[in-house]
Each structure stands twice: as structure tokens, then as C-alpha cells.
Design an enzyme around this catalytic site. Structure first.
Site, PDB file in Angstrom:
ATOM      1  N   LYS A  12      33.032   3.495 -15.965  1.00 34.43           N
ATOM      2  CA  LYS A  12      32.911   2.062 -15.643  1.00 34.43           C
ATOM      3  C   LYS A  12      33.424   1.798 -14.232  1.00 34.43           C
ATOM      4  CE  LYS A  12      33.936  -0.057 -20.175  1.00 34.43           C
ATOM      5  NZ  LYS A  12      34.893  -0.971 -20.833  1.00 34.43           N
ATOM      6  N   ASP A  65      34.097  -5.219 -21.375  1.00 38.66           N
ATOM      7  CA  ASP A  65      33.952  -4.610 -22.689  1.00 38.66           C
ATOM      8  C   ASP A  65      32.470  -4.398 -22.940  1.00 38.66           C
ATOM      9  OD1 ASP A  65      35.714  -3.773 -25.043  1.00 38.66           O
ATOM     10  OD2 ASP A  65      33.950  -4.658 -25.981  1.00 38.66           O
TER      11      ASP A  65
END
Ligand code: CZF
Length: 187
Positions: A12, A65
Site C-alpha cells: 500500500k 482499509d
């Protein structure tokens, strides 16, 4: 402009650095462990992570998320993606989807705190899970589904594409671009 990213996920972080550098935003990794609810929607979990990082005193910070959803299993694994994959791995996914509908999608949400203001950006990428799942997969750190996920309109898995090609299909990239526009309007 500097922005902290509260994440322990290397994949990420690398994607955020790549996308946001194009907007002149420097991303600094903040590898804190944030508690995550094990049910509910991706956006709810994202906002919970933002609440925690703010309580720790941070601002000019983003959280993310994300999860994968298998059509054959309704809302699963969704917010449980990391926990489920850490336990069952590719072997478990192979079993889970044997003879089942391979349709799947990623959902992701980014929330940012900038001088006390909140921005929330969600996106989704639809596709399907490779059939069969090979035995010799070498996953990217933190992003184990890229080597087995084929986005709609493609014949290749995400993992077989260059980072630039992946950006075209990446829900995280879209959410990051929206966030960048928002941030540049705040500054
Ligand atoms: O192949 C993938 N390509 C992606 O684009 C992607 N996005 C999420 N995921 C999976 O879903 C979990 C989310 O978990 P998650 O949002 O709770 O993050 P995390 O715990 O890994 O890091 P953190 O940011 O919370 O520290 C991750 O671990 C990965 O397994 C992805 N897999």
C-alpha cells in the site's frame, strides 16, 4: 507537501508513494498497529483507523482499509481479508473457489486528516480470480491477490502488469487521486 500514511503494509505504501509523487505529495510511512473491527463495511473500518491515529495525536495523516470480496461468498472475506489470507493462503483460496463463481472485487477506502479536516475517498475494482490458481506464485509484499486477480476488460492478472498498467485498474490509485485533488484544494 508531506503526508504521513499510517500503515504496516509495504505494498500500500509503495503504491501511495508512486501515485502521490505525481501531485508533488511526499508520503512518509508511519508503521503503527491500528486495531480493526472484524465486521461491518470497509468505510467503517477506515474511519475507525482514522479515529485511533488522531487520538494518538497525529494530523496530516492518511489511513487505508481494503479487502477482496468473492461473489460466491457474499460479503466474505471483505474486512477479514488479511486475517483470512494469513491463515488459509493460496491453497485455501483454491479450495474455497473450486467449482464456484470466480467473480470478485476489491473495495478500498482512504481517510485523511488534514489540519483537522476529514476527507474520505472510496473506490472499487471488479474482476475475477484466476482459474486455476498456480502452485508457484510469488506475491508482492502486502498485496497477495494481485497475482491471481484479473480486472474486468483484461486477460492478465494485476501482478503481471507494470506499475503504470496496474494504475489503470487500481481502485487505490483512483481513491488516492481523488484525495490528492482534495488535499491540493485544502493547502
Ligand atoms: O493483492 C492485493 N491488492 C490490493 O490492492 C489489496 N488491497 C488490500 N489487499 C488485501 O487485503 C488486506 C487488507 O487489509 P487491511 O486494509 O487491513 O491492511 P493491512 O492490515 O494489510 O495494512 P494496514 O494498512 O492496516 O496496516 C491486505 O492485507 C491484502 O491481503 C490487497 N491485496
Amino acid at each position: 507537501m508531506k503526508l504521513q500514511f499510517a500503515t504496516q503494509n509495504e505494498g500500500k505504501l509503495a503504491e501511495a508513494k508512486r501515485v502521490l509523487s505525481r501531485f508533488g505529495i511526499e508520503v512518509i510511512g508511519l508503521p503503527v498497529d491500528l486495531w480493526e473491527p472484524s465486521s461491518g463495511e470497509i468505510e467503517t473500518v477506515t474511519l475507525e483507523k482514522l479515529r485511533q491515529i488522531r487520538r494518538m495525536g497525529y494530523d496530516r495523516v492518511m489511513v487505508d482499509d481494503a479487502g477482496i470480496f468473492f461473489a460466491a461468498y457474499d460479503h466474505f472475506p471483505g474486512v477479514l481479508t488479511k486475517r483470512v489470507f494469513d491463515r488459509i493462503g493460496y491453497r485455501g483460496v483454491r479450495k474455497l473457489l473450486e467449482g464456484e463463481d470466480r467473480t470478485a472485487w476489491f473495495e478500498g477506502c482512504i481517510a485523511v486528516s488534514w489540519d483537522g479536516e476529514t476527507g474520505v475517498f472510496a473506490a472499487r475494482t471488479s474482476g475475477r480470480i484466476l482459474d486455476p490458481i498456480p502452485d508457484d506464485i510469488r506475491p508482492e509484499p502486502g498485496l497477495p491477490f494481485n497475482p491471481i486477480f484479473i480486472p474486468d476488460g483484461e486477460t492478465r492478472v494485476l501482478g503481471a502488469m507494470t506499475p503504470e498498467e496496474q494504475m489503470k485498474y487500481s481502485y487505490r490509485c483512483r481513491a488516492l487521486e481523488q484525495m490528492a485533488e482534495w488535499l491540493l484544494n485544502q493547502a
